[in-house]
Write a protein that holds these residues in place. Structure first.
Motif, PDB file in Angstrom:
ATOM      1  N   ARG A 237       7.283   7.094 -11.055  1.00 26.03           N
ATOM      2  CA  ARG A 237       6.464   7.992 -10.802  1.00 26.03           C
ATOM      3  C   ARG A 237       5.766   7.820  -9.343  1.00 26.03           C
ATOM      4  O   ARG A 237       5.303   6.853  -9.213  1.00 26.03           O
ATOM      5  CB  ARG A 237       5.419   8.475 -11.829  1.00 26.03           C
ATOM      6  CG  ARG A 237       5.958   9.075 -13.095  1.00 26.03           C
ATOM      7  CD  ARG A 237       6.407  10.651 -12.883  1.00 26.03           C
ATOM      8  NE  ARG A 237       6.992  10.752 -14.164  1.00 26.03           N
ATOM      9  CZ  ARG A 237       7.490  12.272 -14.273  1.00 26.03           C
ATOM     10  NH1 ARG A 237       7.331  13.267 -13.300  1.00 26.03           N
ATOM     11  NH2 ARG A 237       8.080  12.564 -15.619  1.00 26.03           N
ATOM     12  N   VAL A 238       6.139   8.705  -8.426  1.00 23.48           N
ATOM     13  CA  VAL A 238       5.737   8.397  -7.121  1.00 23.48           C
ATOM     14  C   VAL A 238       4.987   9.912  -6.530  1.00 23.48           C
ATOM     15  O   VAL A 238       5.610  10.931  -7.180  1.00 23.48           O
ATOM     16  CB  VAL A 238       6.581   8.037  -6.013  1.00 23.48           C
ATOM     17  CG1 VAL A 238       7.017   6.507  -6.636  1.00 23.48           C
ATOM     18  CG2 VAL A 238       7.811   8.948  -5.909  1.00 23.48           C
ATOM     19  N   GLY A 254       2.793  12.894 -10.525  1.00 24.76           N
ATOM     20  CA  GLY A 254       3.764  12.671  -9.653  1.00 24.76           C
ATOM     21  C   GLY A 254       5.097  12.821  -9.879  1.00 24.76           C
ATOM     22  O   GLY A 254       5.203  13.267 -11.131  1.00 24.76           O
ATOM     23  N   PHE A 257      10.984   9.360  -8.901  1.00 22.00           N
ATOM     24  CA  PHE A 257      11.541   9.097  -7.715  1.00 22.00           C
ATOM     25  C   PHE A 257      12.920   9.699  -7.535  1.00 22.00           C
ATOM     26  O   PHE A 257      13.466  10.130  -6.560  1.00 22.00           O
ATOM     27  CB  PHE A 257      11.503   7.487  -7.457  1.00 22.00           C
ATOM     28  CG  PHE A 257      12.030   6.872  -6.244  1.00 22.00           C
ATOM     29  CD1 PHE A 257      11.679   7.337  -5.037  1.00 22.00           C
ATOM     30  CD2 PHE A 257      12.935   6.106  -6.135  1.00 22.00           C
ATOM     31  CE1 PHE A 257      11.872   6.991  -3.816  1.00 22.00           C
ATOM     32  CE2 PHE A 257      13.707   5.478  -5.101  1.00 22.00           C
ATOM     33  CZ  PHE A 257      13.054   5.986  -3.756  1.00 22.00           C
ATOM     34  N   ARG A 302       9.513   9.698   1.676  1.00 21.37           N
ATOM     35  CA  ARG A 302       9.970   9.667   0.122  1.00 21.37           C
ATOM     36  C   ARG A 302      10.600   8.271  -0.333  1.00 21.37           C
ATOM     37  O   ARG A 302      10.202   7.624  -1.156  1.00 21.37           O
ATOM     38  CB  ARG A 302      10.911  10.968  -0.206  1.00 21.37           C
ATOM     39  CG  ARG A 302      10.402  12.165  -0.293  1.00 21.37           C
ATOM     40  CD  ARG A 302      11.183  13.213  -0.699  1.00 21.37           C
ATOM     41  NE  ARG A 302      10.631  14.530  -0.983  1.00 21.37           N
ATOM     42  CZ  ARG A 302      11.536  15.697  -1.330  1.00 21.37           C
ATOM     43  NH1 ARG A 302      12.835  15.625  -1.336  1.00 21.37           N
ATOM     44  NH2 ARG A 302      10.884  16.652  -1.680  1.00 21.37           N
ATOM     45  N   GLY A 305       8.072   5.846  -0.033  1.00 23.07           N
ATOM     46  CA  GLY A 305       7.202   5.467  -1.176  1.00 23.07           C
ATOM     47  C   GLY A 305       7.555   4.749  -2.601  1.00 23.07           C
ATOM     48  O   GLY A 305       6.860   4.403  -3.399  1.00 23.07           O
ATOM     49  N   GLY A 306       8.889   5.116  -2.760  1.00 29.23           N
ATOM     50  CA  GLY A 306       9.510   4.504  -3.708  1.00 29.23           C
ATOM     51  C   GLY A 306       9.575   2.764  -3.726  1.00 29.23           C
ATOM     52  O   GLY A 306       9.355   1.985  -4.577  1.00 29.23           O
ATOM     53  N   SER A 309       6.380   0.538  -3.979  1.00 27.82           N
ATOM     54  CA  SER A 309       6.091  -0.328  -5.445  1.00 27.82           C
ATOM     55  C   SER A 309       6.979  -1.699  -5.603  1.00 27.82           C
ATOM     56  O   SER A 309       6.427  -2.615  -6.313  1.00 27.82           O
ATOM     57  CB  SER A 309       6.650   0.802  -6.489  1.00 27.82           C
ATOM     58  OG  SER A 309       5.817   1.790  -6.392  1.00 27.82           O
TER      59      SER A 309
END
Length: 416
Positions: A237-238, A254, A257, A302, A305-306, A309
């Motif tokens: 979840r992002v 969120g 991904f 995007r 953002g993944g 993590s």
């Protein structure tokens, strides 16, 4: 014991380098001329190595070449997708003997074992073998494989392969040892072997295509996880950081991904930026051609953002983007992802694009099968390619050649 260690060191070098002369092998493993000659004689008598012609081109007598006997063992590798199964058969040296592409039924209730077995028999026969002559078969599939149960999950696109212990049933009914592996893990393996990750200890791979996947490599070993879910980044979840509205409402927890960077989502993002595309790769290619930097930057946000993590936990040496969407973006898109990634995490991890061309999943499956068989037949270790077996057994220690006399200096362990 010393002979066995030196024999394995010689086999490892010949597998890695290909045919060598006695003097070249002597230098590679650090033995004397008489010891190397005795070693080759011994391995030839055991049918492990064979003569491979001569090397000429210089003055003086031409030197005899030696190679590993490919007929010692045979393997097969398969890229299994909903559309087609892509088979290859090779000998233990990696020389390709036959290839075969065929659509196989994957729907629920289909005889997936029977049709797979028939296709495997066909390609083996094309190589002049019976299916049972194969020492090991590795299947690459889109999904997560649980090594504890043998079950494949997260694979609704191949429902006929769900709900049973895949390797055990195939191995039992086909009479061949079969394993199954996540497709992106196999792409990571081939990148470690001949691609951008050669020589790296730690890296992560992000696969961007119709679907989304990932692979994590730590200490040159795939991090599969306890249930086979290592690298399954699709479900993370992002937040969605794009600058345009692409949907009416974002979930409080969120977005998945995969729902942000899979091909349909990239097409939707392109529409929000005012242009149409058929696939994610098509959208990225059009944006690069037209200079639509806003779209590319939003997609890079995007992806970053993944990736953030993974970077925060693993701190790898490299992030590798793979899949057709990534290839369409090339180094330009990778640089954008790196820029946005470095705004989110402390490590300044470089971002690159996977380099292996052709069917990288099948190529990785073949490397995995070869690594297993070489370990089992020769005791030769191929670093990074073998994860723990279902029994939890690890890899053997690296082979180090031991000198045949106390006057010779020790030789370093062969490196890949």
């Amino acid at each position: 014991m010393l002979r066995e260690i030196n024999d394995r060191a010689a086999i490892e070098v010949l597998l890695r380098e290909g045919p060598l002369t006695r003097s070249e092998l002597e230098v590679a493993i650090g033995l004397s001329k008489p010891a190397t000659a005795q070693l080759l004689t011994r391995l030839e008598q055991d049918d492990v190595v064979t003569k491979a012609g001569v090397r000429g081109g210089g003055r003086g007598p031409r030197a005899q070449l030696w190679q590993v006997n490919g007929g010692v063992a045979y393997v097969a590798a398969v890229d299994l997708t909903p559309q087609t199964a892509d088979f290859v058969v090779s000998d233990v040296t990696g020389a390709v003997l036959a290839e075969y592409q065929v659509p196989l039924p994957v729907h629920e209730g289909a005889d997936v074992v029977g049709t797979f077995g028939a296709a495997l028999t066909h390609v083996a026969n094309s190589a002049g073998l019976a299916a049972t002559d194969l020492r090991h078969v590795v299947i690459g599939a889109q999904g997560a494989f649980d090594p504890r149960t043998g079950l494949l999950s997260s694979a609704p696109h191949i429902p006929g392969w769900l709900g049973f212990d895949v390797p055990s049933r195939l191995s039992r009914e086909l009479g061949v040892e079969v394993t199954i592996e996540n497709d992106v893990n196999l792409v990571a393996i081939v990148e470690m072997t001949v691609g951008q990750a050669v020589g790296l200890d730690d890296f992560v791979m992000i696969w961007l295509s119709d679907g989304v996947g990932g692979a994590v490599v730590v200490g040159r070993r795939l991090l599969r996880g306890a249930t086979g879910g290592g690298g399954e980044i699709d479900w993370m979840r992002v937040p969605d950081p794009v600058s345009v509205a692409t949907r009416k409402e974002t979930a409080r927890g969120g977005d998945r991904f995969g729902d942000l960077v899979a091909s349909p989502a990239v097409v939707e993002l392109a529409a929000a930026h005012g242009f149409e595309a058929e696939t994610g790769a098509d959208a990225v290619a059009k944006a690069r051609k037209s200079g639509n930097e806003a779209f590319l930057d939003d997609l890079a946000r995007r992806v970053a953002g993944g990736a953030a993590s993974l970077i925060a936990v693993v701190d790898p040496e490299l992030v590798l983007l793979s899949g057709d969407t990534s290839r369409a973006g090339g180094d330009e898109f990778a640089a954008l992802v790196a820029k946005r990634l470095h705004e989110l995490v402390l490590p300044r991890t470089p971002v690159g694009v996977a380099s292996v061309q052709g069917n990288a999943v099948r190529a990785g499956a073949l490397q995995s099968a070869l690594a297993t068989v070489r370990r089992d037949v020769f005791g030769v270790n191929t670093p990074s390619l073998l994860g723990p077996r279902r029994s939890g057994a690890g890899e053997p220690n690296p082979i180090v050649a031991i000198p045949d006399s106390r006057t010779e200096p020790p030789s370093p362990a062969p490196t890949n």
